[in-house]
Enzyme design. Structure first.
Site, PDB file in Angstrom:
ATOM      1  N   ARG A  27       2.514 -12.664   0.167  1.00 49.92           N
ATOM      2  CA  ARG A  27       3.355 -11.499   0.032  1.00 49.92           C
ATOM      3  C   ARG A  27       4.837 -12.092   1.305  1.00 49.92           C
ATOM      4  O   ARG A  27       4.894 -10.646   2.136  1.00 49.92           O
ATOM      5  CB  ARG A  27       2.529 -10.508   1.524  1.00 49.92           C
ATOM      6  CG  ARG A  27       1.501  -9.715   0.734  1.00 49.92           C
ATOM      7  CD  ARG A  27       2.358  -8.468   0.408  1.00 49.92           C
ATOM      8  NE  ARG A  27       1.014  -7.451  -0.822  1.00 49.92           N
ATOM      9  CZ  ARG A  27       0.705  -6.622   0.216  1.00 49.92           C
ATOM     10  NH1 ARG A  27       1.002  -5.189   1.493  1.00 49.92           N
ATOM     11  NH2 ARG A  27      -0.565  -6.125  -0.141  1.00 49.92           N
ATOM     12  N   ARG A  40      14.354  -1.689   0.791  1.00 50.80           N
ATOM     13  CA  ARG A  40      13.583  -0.845   0.233  1.00 50.80           C
ATOM     14  C   ARG A  40      14.495   0.244   0.585  1.00 50.80           C
ATOM     15  O   ARG A  40      14.120   1.308  -0.450  1.00 50.80           O
ATOM     16  CB  ARG A  40      12.771  -1.305   0.872  1.00 50.80           C
ATOM     17  CG  ARG A  40      11.163  -0.632   0.241  1.00 50.80           C
ATOM     18  CD  ARG A  40       9.799  -0.380   1.379  1.00 50.80           C
ATOM     19  NE  ARG A  40      10.181  -0.041   2.941  1.00 50.80           N
ATOM     20  CZ  ARG A  40       9.513   0.125   3.833  1.00 50.80           C
ATOM     21  NH1 ARG A  40       8.501   0.262   3.020  1.00 50.80           N
ATOM     22  NH2 ARG A  40      10.195   0.455   4.906  1.00 50.80           N
ATOM     23  N   ASP A  77       3.189  -5.171  -7.864  1.00 51.20           N
ATOM     24  CA  ASP A  77       1.838  -4.316  -7.373  1.00 51.20           C
ATOM     25  C   ASP A  77       0.843  -4.640  -8.464  1.00 51.20           C
ATOM     26  O   ASP A  77       1.153  -4.826  -8.977  1.00 51.20           O
ATOM     27  CB  ASP A  77       1.793  -3.758  -6.262  1.00 51.20           C
ATOM     28  CG  ASP A  77       0.679  -3.331  -5.062  1.00 51.20           C
ATOM     29  OD1 ASP A  77       1.308  -3.828  -4.179  1.00 51.20           O
ATOM     30  OD2 ASP A  77      -0.109  -2.421  -5.392  1.00 51.20           O
TER      31      ASP A  77
HETATM   32  O1  CP3 Z   1       3.358 -11.454  -2.686  1.00 50.43           O
HETATM   33  C1  CP3 Z   1       3.900 -11.701  -2.886  1.00 50.43           C
HETATM   34  O2  CP3 Z   1       5.001 -11.314  -2.051  1.00 50.43           O
HETATM   35  C2  CP3 Z   1       4.100 -10.514  -3.939  1.00 50.43           C
HETATM   36  C3  CP3 Z   1       4.609  -9.298  -3.806  1.00 50.43           C
HETATM   37  C4  CP3 Z   1       2.551  -8.149  -3.875  1.00 50.43           C
HETATM   38  C5  CP3 Z   1       2.626  -7.174  -3.743  1.00 50.43           C
HETATM   39  N1  CP3 Z   1       1.598  -6.575  -3.721  1.00 50.43           N
HETATM   40  C6  CP3 Z   1       3.834  -6.299  -2.409  1.00 50.43           C
HETATM   41  C7  CP3 Z   1       3.519  -4.722  -1.818  1.00 50.43           C
HETATM   42  C8  CP3 Z   1       1.480  -8.866  -4.330  1.00 50.43           C
HETATM   43  C9  CP3 Z   1       0.618  -9.785  -4.791  1.00 50.43           C
HETATM   44  C10 CP3 Z   1       0.410  -7.601  -3.748  1.00 50.43           C
HETATM   45  C11 CP3 Z   1      -0.780  -7.592  -3.973  1.00 50.43           C
HETATM   46  C12 CP3 Z   1      -1.962  -6.356  -3.733  1.00 50.43           C
HETATM   47  N2  CP3 Z   1      -1.273  -5.076  -3.523  1.00 50.43           N
HETATM   48  C13 CP3 Z   1      -2.846  -6.554  -3.283  1.00 50.43           C
HETATM   49  C14 CP3 Z   1      -3.682  -7.949  -3.155  1.00 50.43           C
HETATM   50  C15 CP3 Z   1      -3.465  -8.823  -2.428  1.00 50.43           C
HETATM   51  C16 CP3 Z   1      -4.028  -8.261  -1.170  1.00 50.43           C
HETATM   52  O3  CP3 Z   1      -2.785  -8.059  -0.021  1.00 50.43           O
HETATM   53  O4  CP3 Z   1      -5.358  -8.331  -0.752  1.00 50.43           O
HETATM   54  C17 CP3 Z   1      -3.540  -4.905  -2.719  1.00 50.43           C
HETATM   55  C18 CP3 Z   1      -4.896  -5.110  -2.413  1.00 50.43           C
HETATM   56  C19 CP3 Z   1      -2.076  -3.817  -3.040  1.00 50.43           C
HETATM   57  C20 CP3 Z   1      -2.457  -2.806  -3.450  1.00 50.43           C
HETATM   58  C21 CP3 Z   1      -0.990  -2.120  -1.996  1.00 50.43           C
HETATM   59  N3  CP3 Z   1      -0.308  -2.128  -2.209  1.00 50.43           N
HETATM   60  C22 CP3 Z   1      -1.660  -1.338  -0.605  1.00 50.43           C
HETATM   61  C23 CP3 Z   1      -2.877  -1.504  -0.091  1.00 50.43           C
HETATM   62  C24 CP3 Z   1      -0.198  -1.535  -0.507  1.00 50.43           C
HETATM   63  C25 CP3 Z   1       0.114  -0.968   0.949  1.00 50.43           C
HETATM   64  C26 CP3 Z   1      -0.219  -1.671   1.674  1.00 50.43           C
HETATM   65  C27 CP3 Z   1       0.009  -1.229   3.091  1.00 50.43           C
HETATM   66  O5  CP3 Z   1       0.503  -1.966   4.353  1.00 50.43           O
HETATM   67  O6  CP3 Z   1       1.097  -0.200   3.284  1.00 50.43           O
HETATM   68  C28 CP3 Z   1       0.553  -1.797  -0.984  1.00 50.43           C
HETATM   69  C29 CP3 Z   1       2.589  -2.136  -0.719  1.00 50.43           C
HETATM   70  C30 CP3 Z   1       2.777  -3.041  -0.799  1.00 50.43           C
HETATM   71  N4  CP3 Z   1       3.014  -4.398  -1.859  1.00 50.43           N
HETATM   72  C31 CP3 Z   1       3.778  -3.541   0.170  1.00 50.43           C
HETATM   73  C32 CP3 Z   1       4.352  -4.524  -0.224  1.00 50.43           C
HETATM   74  C33 CP3 Z   1       5.263  -4.982  -0.050  1.00 50.43           C
HETATM   75  C34 CP3 Z   1       4.461  -2.907   1.068  1.00 50.43           C
HETATM   76  C35 CP3 Z   1       5.185  -1.802   1.095  1.00 50.43           C
HETATM   77  C36 CP3 Z   1       6.544  -1.349   1.504  1.00 50.43           C
HETATM   78  O7  CP3 Z   1       7.139  -2.335   1.626  1.00 50.43           O
HETATM   79  O8  CP3 Z   1       6.270   0.015   2.041  1.00 50.43           O
END
Ligand code: CP3
Length: 363
Positions: A27, A40, A77
């Site tokens: 991330r 964003r 994602d």
């Molecule tokens: O690593 C990176 O920089 C690449 C981008 C990436 C994102 N999500 C961007 C993101 C990667 C590799 C993921 C993987 C992901 N997404 C996983 C597996 C990795 C882990 O963390 O275990 C999972 C379970 C998800 C599902 C997901 N996406 C959730 C649960 C959420 C909400 C999280 C939150 O804190 O609100 C997301 C949203 C998300 N994906 C964000 C980012 C940067 C935050 C969204 C925002 O900008 O508001």
């Protein structure tokens, strides 16, 4: 596409000698960076950002402008795949992902398509192509997907969960149906990652965020086996303008420390580790078979500079000195917190680079 200027990350994954320990952060493009929050805001939402290749490219590069990281990871994602399978992804402010539809019975499983990635996921492939162009060979680009079991958790529950009630109910009541669901997701994921590789991804990673909630035996049958299926279906090399390149594979099961030997045998080149694992012990158990990636507790980055430095050194010291046939990619044990002070990331990356260079030269 130009030749890579910094291939340290790929060399470590292949367990070849490196001048220092490469580092990237799960991330690394995200909310802890004010420039990410600004982009964003311009996009309007996280999903709009992820679905606009130029903006996804912009945020992918943001952490590389600030820090000398050794890899870029596609900004996207893991939930793009179930979205393309027709579930209707949305994000509820402050509550995380939410699907319009769930998959809880036979009819719903049987209705799931295996999407053509150059069609409904074309925005991801366009992002990969745009990012490769913008990187100009600075560092390699990582493509990724969720593990089939992790994706199944979101598809069955329809959102995040603490107790995994619906997905475990299906798993224990209808193991046959769970295996059918995992098989469909595995086929969709294999097509998706193959398309990312064809579009330019230079390494791929499976995020098995929830495999660690399964019982011993069930992890192997339901999560590990479906990851193996995905990895086996991927091309191991890609033809590029400047020749063939091998495509290393990384698997990361959060909470997978008990199963390291089995995970290391799933066919991947590297195994990601969370912070509960002692890296020296992991190296002794599997470090002659796969490279290791990890494993600083992301919350260390909430401390002061001296503590960040000390904890980073502890991870490097636990892994131990470089040696032929072993590989270490420094990373966090899970995603970086949105509350991380950006200055601490600079301290971390510099510490890893400087200390591991000195470790190599013996002083
Ligand atoms: O690593 C990176 O920089 C690449 C981008 C990436 C994102 N999500 C961007 C993101 C990667 C590799 C993921 C993987 C992901 N997404 C996983 C597996 C990795 C882990 O963390 O275990 C999972 C379970 C998800 C599902 C997901 N996406 C959730 C649960 C959420 C909400 C999280 C939150 O804190 O609100 C997301 C949203 C998300 N994906 C964000 C980012 C940067 C935050 C969204 C925002 O900008 O508001």
């Amino acid at each position: 596409m130009s030749k890579l200027k910094n291939d340290t990350f790929l060399r470590a994954l292949r367990r070849e000698p490196t001048d220092y320990t490469p580092v990237w952060l799960m991330r690394q493009a995200g909310r802890y960076l004010p420039e990410y929050r600004a982009t964003r805001e311009r996009a309007g939402s996280f999903l709009a950002l992820a679905k606009t290749p130029e903006l996804a490219c912009e945020v992918t590069l943001q952490p590389l402008e600030r820090y000398p990281l050794d890899a870029a990871i596609l900004f996207s994602d893991i939930l793009t795949v179930p979205d393309a399978m027709g579930l209707g992804l949305g994000f509820v402010q402050g509550e995380g992902p939410r699907f319009e539809r769930t998959v809880r019975d036979e009819a719903a499983v049987k209705a799931l398509p295996v999407p053509d990635p150059e069609d409904s996921l074309r925005y991801v492939m366009d992002a990969v192509r745009t990012i490769r162009g913008a990187l100009g060979g600075r560092v390699p680009l990582i493509g990724f997907a969720g593990s089939p079991f992790t994706i199944a958790c979101y598809m069955v529950e329809g959102q995040g969960t603490r107790d995994f009630l619906h997905v475990k109910t299906m798993l224990y009541r209808r193991p046959d149906l769970m295996l059918e669901l995992l098989d469909r997701i595995a086929r969709a994921t294999a097509a998706y990652l193959s398309a990312q590789i064809a579009a330019g991804a230079q390494a791929v990673m499976l995020f098995d965020t929830w495999g660690g909630v399964l019982a011993d035996g069930d992890f192997q049958r339901f999560s590990l086996a479906s990851m193996r299926k995905v990895l086996e279906a991927l091309p191991r090399e890609a033809e590029r303008a400047d020749g063939r390149e091998s495509i290393p594979q990384i698997v990361f099961t959060k909470g997978g420390g008990l199963w390291l030997e089995e995970i290391a045998a799933c066919g991947a080149d590297a195994v990601g580790l969370d912070w509960t694992v002692n890296l020296g012990q992991a190296r002794a158990r599997i470090g002659d078979r796969v490279a290791l990636q990890g494993n600083l507790d992301p919350m260390v980055l909430m401390a002061d500079e001296a503590q960040v430095r000390a904890q980073a050194l502890r991870v490097l010291e636990r892994f131990g000195p470089a040696a032929p046939g072993v590989g270490h990619v420094f990373n966090l044990g899970h995603g970086i917190s949105q509350f991380t002070p950006p200055e601490n990331v600079a301290v971390l990356v510099d510490t890893v680079h400087e200390y591991s260079r000195r470790q190599r030269s013996g002083n």
